[in-house]
Write a protein that holds these residues in place. Structure first.
Motif, PDB file in Angstrom:
ATOM      1  N   THR A   1      -9.957   8.561   4.113  1.00  0.00           N
ATOM      2  CA  THR A   1      -9.577   8.611   5.460  1.00  0.00           C
ATOM      3  C   THR A   1      -8.089   9.268   5.427  1.00  0.00           C
ATOM      4  O   THR A   1      -7.452   9.571   4.359  1.00  0.00           O
ATOM      5  N   ALA A   2      -7.514   9.512   6.723  1.00  0.00           N
ATOM      6  CA  ALA A   2      -5.998   9.920   6.553  1.00  0.00           C
ATOM      7  C   ALA A   2      -4.901   9.143   5.698  1.00  0.00           C
ATOM      8  O   ALA A   2      -4.334   9.584   5.116  1.00  0.00           O
TER       9      ALA A   2
ATOM     10  N   PHE B   1       0.312   5.814  -5.171  1.00  0.00           N
ATOM     11  CA  PHE B   1      -1.304   6.034  -5.542  1.00  0.00           C
ATOM     12  C   PHE B   1      -1.676   6.899  -4.442  1.00  0.00           C
ATOM     13  O   PHE B   1      -2.562   7.905  -5.077  1.00  0.00           O
ATOM     14  N   VAL B   2      -1.367   6.744  -3.122  1.00  0.00           N
ATOM     15  CA  VAL B   2      -1.913   7.718  -2.150  1.00  0.00           C
ATOM     16  C   VAL B   2      -1.227   9.103  -2.023  1.00  0.00           C
ATOM     17  O   VAL B   2      -1.946  10.031  -1.977  1.00  0.00           O
ATOM     18  N   GLU B   3      -0.101   9.187  -2.464  1.00  0.00           N
ATOM     19  CA  GLU B   3       0.713  10.392  -2.185  1.00  0.00           C
ATOM     20  C   GLU B   3       1.020  11.246  -3.622  1.00  0.00           C
ATOM     21  O   GLU B   3       1.038  12.419  -3.306  1.00  0.00           O
ATOM     22  N   GLN B   4       1.140  10.448  -4.458  1.00  0.00           N
ATOM     23  CA  GLN B   4       1.795  11.195  -5.705  1.00  0.00           C
ATOM     24  C   GLN B   4       0.782  10.961  -6.966  1.00  0.00           C
ATOM     25  O   GLN B   4       0.931  11.920  -7.824  1.00  0.00           O
ATOM     26  N   LEU B   5      -0.157  10.015  -7.128  1.00  0.00           N
ATOM     27  CA  LEU B   5      -0.875  10.081  -8.184  1.00  0.00           C
ATOM     28  C   LEU B   5      -1.690  11.196  -8.464  1.00  0.00           C
ATOM     29  O   LEU B   5      -2.444  11.987  -7.542  1.00  0.00           O
TER      30      LEU B   5
ATOM     31  N   LEU C   1     -14.676   3.290 -13.090  1.00  0.00           N
ATOM     32  CA  LEU C   1     -14.352   2.283 -11.910  1.00  0.00           C
ATOM     33  C   LEU C   1     -13.690   3.096 -10.743  1.00  0.00           C
ATOM     34  O   LEU C   1     -12.970   4.290 -10.814  1.00  0.00           O
ATOM     35  N   LYS C   2     -14.455   2.792  -9.765  1.00  0.00           N
ATOM     36  CA  LYS C   2     -13.847   3.605  -8.296  1.00  0.00           C
ATOM     37  C   LYS C   2     -13.297   2.262  -7.532  1.00  0.00           C
ATOM     38  O   LYS C   2     -13.711   1.065  -7.174  1.00  0.00           O
ATOM     39  N   LEU C   3     -11.978   2.619  -7.342  1.00  0.00           N
ATOM     40  CA  LEU C   3     -11.008   2.061  -6.456  1.00  0.00           C
ATOM     41  C   LEU C   3     -10.562   2.754  -5.116  1.00  0.00           C
ATOM     42  O   LEU C   3     -10.370   4.011  -5.092  1.00  0.00           O
ATOM     43  N   THR C   4     -10.602   2.077  -4.025  1.00  0.00           N
ATOM     44  CA  THR C   4     -10.065   2.698  -2.894  1.00  0.00           C
ATOM     45  C   THR C   4      -8.846   1.990  -2.590  1.00  0.00           C
ATOM     46  O   THR C   4      -8.865   0.774  -2.232  1.00  0.00           O
ATOM     47  N   ILE C   5      -7.815   2.803  -2.141  1.00  0.00           N
ATOM     48  CA  ILE C   5      -6.386   2.550  -1.967  1.00  0.00           C
ATOM     49  C   ILE C   5      -5.953   2.918  -0.613  1.00  0.00           C
ATOM     50  O   ILE C   5      -5.841   3.980  -0.185  1.00  0.00           O
ATOM     51  N   LYS C   6      -5.367   1.711   0.149  1.00  0.00           N
ATOM     52  CA  LYS C   6      -4.909   2.148   1.525  1.00  0.00           C
ATOM     53  C   LYS C   6      -3.507   2.156   1.337  1.00  0.00           C
ATOM     54  O   LYS C   6      -2.868   1.273   0.681  1.00  0.00           O
TER      55      LYS C   6
ATOM     56  N   THR D   1     -12.090   3.920  14.356  1.00  0.00           N
ATOM     57  CA  THR D   1     -12.562   5.034  14.744  1.00  0.00           C
ATOM     58  C   THR D   1     -13.518   5.543  13.614  1.00  0.00           C
ATOM     59  O   THR D   1     -13.570   5.131  12.376  1.00  0.00           O
ATOM     60  N   PRO D   2     -14.520   6.570  13.682  1.00  0.00           N
ATOM     61  CA  PRO D   2     -15.352   7.096  13.036  1.00  0.00           C
ATOM     62  C   PRO D   2     -14.410   7.510  11.957  1.00  0.00           C
ATOM     63  O   PRO D   2     -14.748   7.519  10.527  1.00  0.00           O
ATOM     64  N   GLU D   3     -13.195   8.202  12.264  1.00  0.00           N
ATOM     65  CA  GLU D   3     -12.360   9.007  11.167  1.00  0.00           C
ATOM     66  C   GLU D   3     -11.970   7.971  10.135  1.00  0.00           C
ATOM     67  O   GLU D   3     -11.567   8.309   9.227  1.00  0.00           O
TER      68      GLU D   3
END
Length: 342
Positions: free
Chosen positions: A22-23, A90-94, A74-79, A156-158
Motif C-alpha cells: 500500500t502507500a 525499511f519502507v523508504e531506504q532498504l 521469509l516474507k515480512l510486511t512492514i508498515k 479503503t481498497p487501496e
C-alpha cells in the motif's frame, strides 16, 4: 533452518525482493545469503526480530511472518510508523541485496501451539493481517480440514494489505470465507462500516463453535475480545496477538535509589527504584538485544543474580528459569539493589 539460530544469537539474512503493498506499507523477502534454497521452519503466526545499525546503535524490531513454513524465504510486511526510526528505514531506504541481523522466529501466537477446532474465525485489522494470513495460507496449502471465516477490516481498497490475494483465496477455496469490511468501499463488493457485536454475530453466526485468532490495533482487539466473550467463545478457544508494546512502566510511587551492578561489564551505579531494567541496561552500554519490547520475543532475557525485580511478563520463560532469577528486561522493574548477568 530454524536450528541454525543457536541460543537466539543473530544471523544475517539477505533482502532479495521488496515491493509496495500500500502507500505506506512494503513487503520484503529474506533468504539465507549462503544458502538461498534452504527452507525456513517456524510455526505459522510467529514473528521474527530484525536488526540494523542506525546512528551507531543496533536497533531491533519484531515483525510477523506472512509466508509459510517450508518456503525458501521469509516474507515480512512492514508498515510505516510515524516518527518510527526503523520502520522508516525499511519502507523508504532498504534496498535489495542488503543484509540484516535477525533473531530466530518465535511467539506463542501460532496455530501449532494454539490448537484449532475444525472451524476457526480469523479476525484482523490493518497490518494485524500478517500472522493470521500465514496461518490461513498454511492450512490451505496443507489441505487441512479447517473451515475458515476470515474477517478483516481496513480503510479503503487501496489501503487493504493483500487485497488481491485475499480475493483469490476466497474464489479458489470453499473452506475460506472472506468478509472484508472497509470504511470506504467504493468500487468494491465488500461491506462498509464499523464492526460491532451484532454485525460480528451476523457475519459468523456459529462463532461460539469456533476457535478465534485475533490480531490488530489495540482498540479493535479490545472490542473484538469483549464481543467474542459475550457471544460465547470459550477462553480456551480464544487467542490474540498485539502489535502494541506493553513493556513495563516505572512504578509511580517508587522514589528511592538502589544499587545496580553488572559485574561482567564493569557496571556499578545508582539508579531509580522502579526503573525499567531494559532502559538501565541500554543506558549503561550493556550489549543486550531488545526487540519486541512487549515481553513476547525473549531476546532481552537476562538473570538477576541478586536482588528483586517486578515482572509484568514471563511469556518465554520456563518455571525453572524464573526460579533461577531469569527475567525479561523490557518487562521488569528494579525493586531493590540488584546484580545482573547476561
Amino acid at each position: 533452518m530454524f536450528s541454525e539460530w543457536n541460543n537466539n544469537q543473530p544471523l544475517l539474512l539477505q533482502c532479495v525482493d521488496k515491493w509496495q503493498e500500500t502507500a505506506d506499507t512494503v513487503s520484503i523477502k529474506l533468504v539465507y545469503p549462503q544458502s538461498p534454497d534452504t527452507p525456513f521452519n517456524f510455526k505459522p503466526g510467529q514473528f521474527i526480530s530484525l536488526g540494523l545499525e542506525l546512528n551507531g546503535k543496533m536497533e531491533y524490531r519484531a515483525y510477523s511472518i506472512s509466508s509459510m513454513p517450508g518456503e525458501c524465504f521469509l516474507k515480512l510486511t512492514i508498515k510505516l510508523v510515524p516518527d518510527g526510526l526503523v520502520s522508516t528505514y525499511f519502507v523508504e531506504q532498504l534496498v535489495t541485496g542488503e543484509r540484516l541481523s535477525a533473531l530466530a522466529p518465535t511467539g506463542p501466537f501460532n496455530h501449532v501451539d494454539c490448537v484449532a477446532k475444525p472451524k476457526v474465525l480469523m479476525l484482523s485489522a490493518g497490518c494485524g493481517i500478517t500472522p493470521v494470513m500465514s496461518m490461513a495460507k498454511t492450512w490451505l496449502r496443507d489441505k487441512a480440514q479447517v473451515d475458515m471465516t476470515f474477517i478483516h477490516m481496513a480503510k479503503t481498497p487501496e489501503q487493504t494489505i493483500y487485497l488481491e490475494e485475499l480475493e483469490l483465496l476466497d474464489n479458489q477455496h470453499s473452506n475460506f470465507n472472506l468478509q472484508l469490511l472497509l470504511k470506504d468501499n467504493r468500487g468494491t463488493r465488500h461491506a462498509q462500516g464499523r464492526l460491532d457485536k451484532d454485525w460480528l454475530k451476523s457475519l459468523c453466526p456459529d462463532i461460539a463453535e469456533r476457535t478465534v485468532y485475533l490480531c490488530g490495533p489495540a482498540q479493535f482487539m479490545q472490542d473484538m475480545a469483549q464481543f467474542a466473550e459475550e457471544l460465547g467463545v470459550a477462553a480456551d478457544d480464544f487467542f490474540q496477538e498485539s502489535f502494541t508494546p506493553t513493556q513495563a512502566e516505572a512504578l509511580p510511587d517508587a522514589s528511592g535509589v538502589v544499587q545496580f551492578d553488572v559485574p561482567a561489564f564493569g557496571v556499578a551505579k545508582k539508579v531509580a527504584q522502579g526503573a525499567i531494567l531494559a532502559d538501565v541496561l541500554e543506558e549503561s552500554g550493556v550489549p543486550i538485544i531488545i526487540a519486541c519490547r512487549s515481553g513476547m520475543c525473549g531476546s532481552c532475557k537476562c538473570q538477576v543474580t541478586k536482588g528483586e525485580v517486578i515482572r509484568t511478563s514471563t511469556e518465554t520463560l520456563t518455571e525453572e528459569e524464573i526460579a533461577q532469577g531469569y527475567t525479561l528486561a523490557c518487562s521488569s522493574q528494579i525493586q531493590s539493589d540488584v546484580e545482573v548477568a547476561l
